[in-house]
Structures are given as C-alpha cells and as structure tokens.
Design an enzyme around this catalytic site. Structure first.
Site, PDB file in Angstrom:
ATOM      1  N   GLN A 187       0.842  -1.196   0.000  1.00 27.16           N
ATOM      2  CA  GLN A 187       0.000   0.000   0.000  1.00 27.16           C
ATOM      3  C   GLN A 187       0.878   1.247   0.000  1.00 27.16           C
ATOM      4  O   GLN A 187       1.258   1.760   1.042  1.00 27.16           O
ATOM      5  CB  GLN A 187      -0.951   0.017   1.191  1.00 27.16           C
ATOM      6  CG  GLN A 187      -1.911   1.179   1.079  1.00 27.16           C
ATOM      7  CD  GLN A 187      -3.013   1.143   2.094  1.00 27.16           C
ATOM      8  OE1 GLN A 187      -3.183   0.198   2.840  1.00 27.16           O
ATOM      9  NE2 GLN A 187      -3.784   2.201   2.136  1.00 27.16           N
ATOM     10  N   PHE A 188       1.162   1.769  -1.197  1.00 29.86           N
ATOM     11  CA  PHE A 188       2.057   2.915  -1.326  1.00 29.86           C
ATOM     12  C   PHE A 188       1.487   4.175  -0.704  1.00 29.86           C
ATOM     13  O   PHE A 188       2.224   5.086  -0.361  1.00 29.86           O
ATOM     14  CB  PHE A 188       2.415   3.159  -2.799  1.00 29.86           C
ATOM     15  CG  PHE A 188       1.376   3.911  -3.578  1.00 29.86           C
ATOM     16  CD1 PHE A 188       1.493   5.292  -3.729  1.00 29.86           C
ATOM     17  CD2 PHE A 188       0.294   3.267  -4.133  1.00 29.86           C
ATOM     18  CE1 PHE A 188       0.532   5.999  -4.440  1.00 29.86           C
ATOM     19  CE2 PHE A 188      -0.660   3.964  -4.848  1.00 29.86           C
ATOM     20  CZ  PHE A 188      -0.548   5.339  -5.002  1.00 29.86           C
ATOM     21  N   THR A 189       0.172   4.248  -0.496  1.00 31.54           N
ATOM     22  CA  THR A 189      -0.425   5.470   0.047  1.00 31.54           C
ATOM     23  C   THR A 189      -0.001   5.751   1.482  1.00 31.54           C
ATOM     24  O   THR A 189      -0.199   6.862   1.971  1.00 31.54           O
ATOM     25  CB  THR A 189      -1.965   5.437  -0.042  1.00 31.54           C
ATOM     26  OG1 THR A 189      -2.458   4.341   0.717  1.00 31.54           O
ATOM     27  CG2 THR A 189      -2.423   5.327  -1.493  1.00 31.54           C
TER      28      THR A 189
END
Length: 159
Positions: free
Chosen positions: A78-80
C-alpha cells in the site's frame, strides 16, 4: 519502510472477486517502501514484524510475538502510507518509492517472510484490492524503519 500492522482474528484480500490471500489469527500488515529504502530496510521491517510482541501471554500482557504464537502473516502492498498530507487537500505521494522499486522491495520482503515463517499470504502489488479483516483488540501499530542515514525510526500504536 512503513508497516501498519493490525492484530487480527482473520483477514483476507480479494482481487477481481477472488480471494488471493487469507490468514486466521495473526497480523495483517500494510507495507510501503519509501524513497531511499533498500533491501536492508525491508529485512529490518520484516524482523520487527515477526518479533514485535503484540499477542497476549498467560497473564494477558502483550508479550508474545507472531513467531511465538505461530500466527498468520498477511502482507498487503500500500504505497499510500507514504503520503505527504502536510499541505492542501490532496495527498502527495512523492515520499513513496517508485513503483518498480516498491514492487522489488515488497517481493523481497514477501519471499523472505515465506522462508522464515508460516503461514504467510499476500496481496497483489499494483492491483485494486479489497481487504477485509477482523481487528483483534483492536491493536493497530505503525512501524517505520528508516535508512541508517540519520533519520530516527518511529513506532506508534493504538490499543
């Protein structure tokens, strides 16, 4: 690298209506590589996840690790998590590693996790995922491992 871990009774990840990863009791961890992260940070974060004492012992204290309880590990990219939310009303994702580097580090962490622990399951890098979990406690902790360039590592939790 960032890991947002949640102690769960169960968790699963679906892509296109199919379950691609699932665990029973254990840890569901959202994982994000930041710019400047290397295999060293990925391995350090994994070791912390496997050894972090978030499960109750016989006295009811959080004193046992995932290894101690032989719980499941579900890693979800989850890059966010690396979002910069300091200004305006739209997040900036410039602190995140590039997609290629993020994928490489996530896959390295997953491969190593599968060598060191069982059961291990995962989400799919770059896919639109539906993540479902039953948070146990609730226990949710933020772990961050920085390159040894001088930035301090942070740990925060909610219980």
């Amino acid at each position: 690298m960032i890991g947002l871990l949640q102690r769960v009774s169960e968790a699963h990840v679906d892509v296109d209506g199919k379950t691609i990863g699932a665990i029973g009791p254990g840890l569901m961890v959202l994982v994000c590589a930041e710019r400047g992260d290397t295999v060293t940070e990925a391995e350090r974060l994994l070791e912390r996840l496997l050894d972090y004492r978030v499960f109750a012992d016989a006295a009811g204290k959080m004193n046992l690790s995932l290894r101690d309880v032989a719980g499941g590990l579900l890693l979800v990219p989850q890059f966010t998590l690396a979002a910069d939310t300091g200004k305006g009303t739209r997040p900036s994702f410039t602190p995140a590693a590039s997609p290629d580097e993020g994928r490489r580090l996530f896959e390295h962490m997953l491969e190593r996790a599968r060598r060191e622990h069982s059961p291990v399951s995962a989400g799919a890098f770059g896919a639109m995922m539906k993540v479902s979990l039953v948070n146990d406690g609730p226990v949710t902790l933020w772990l961050q491992v920085h390159p040894r360039s001088g930035r301090p590592a942070k740990a925060a939790y909610s219980e």
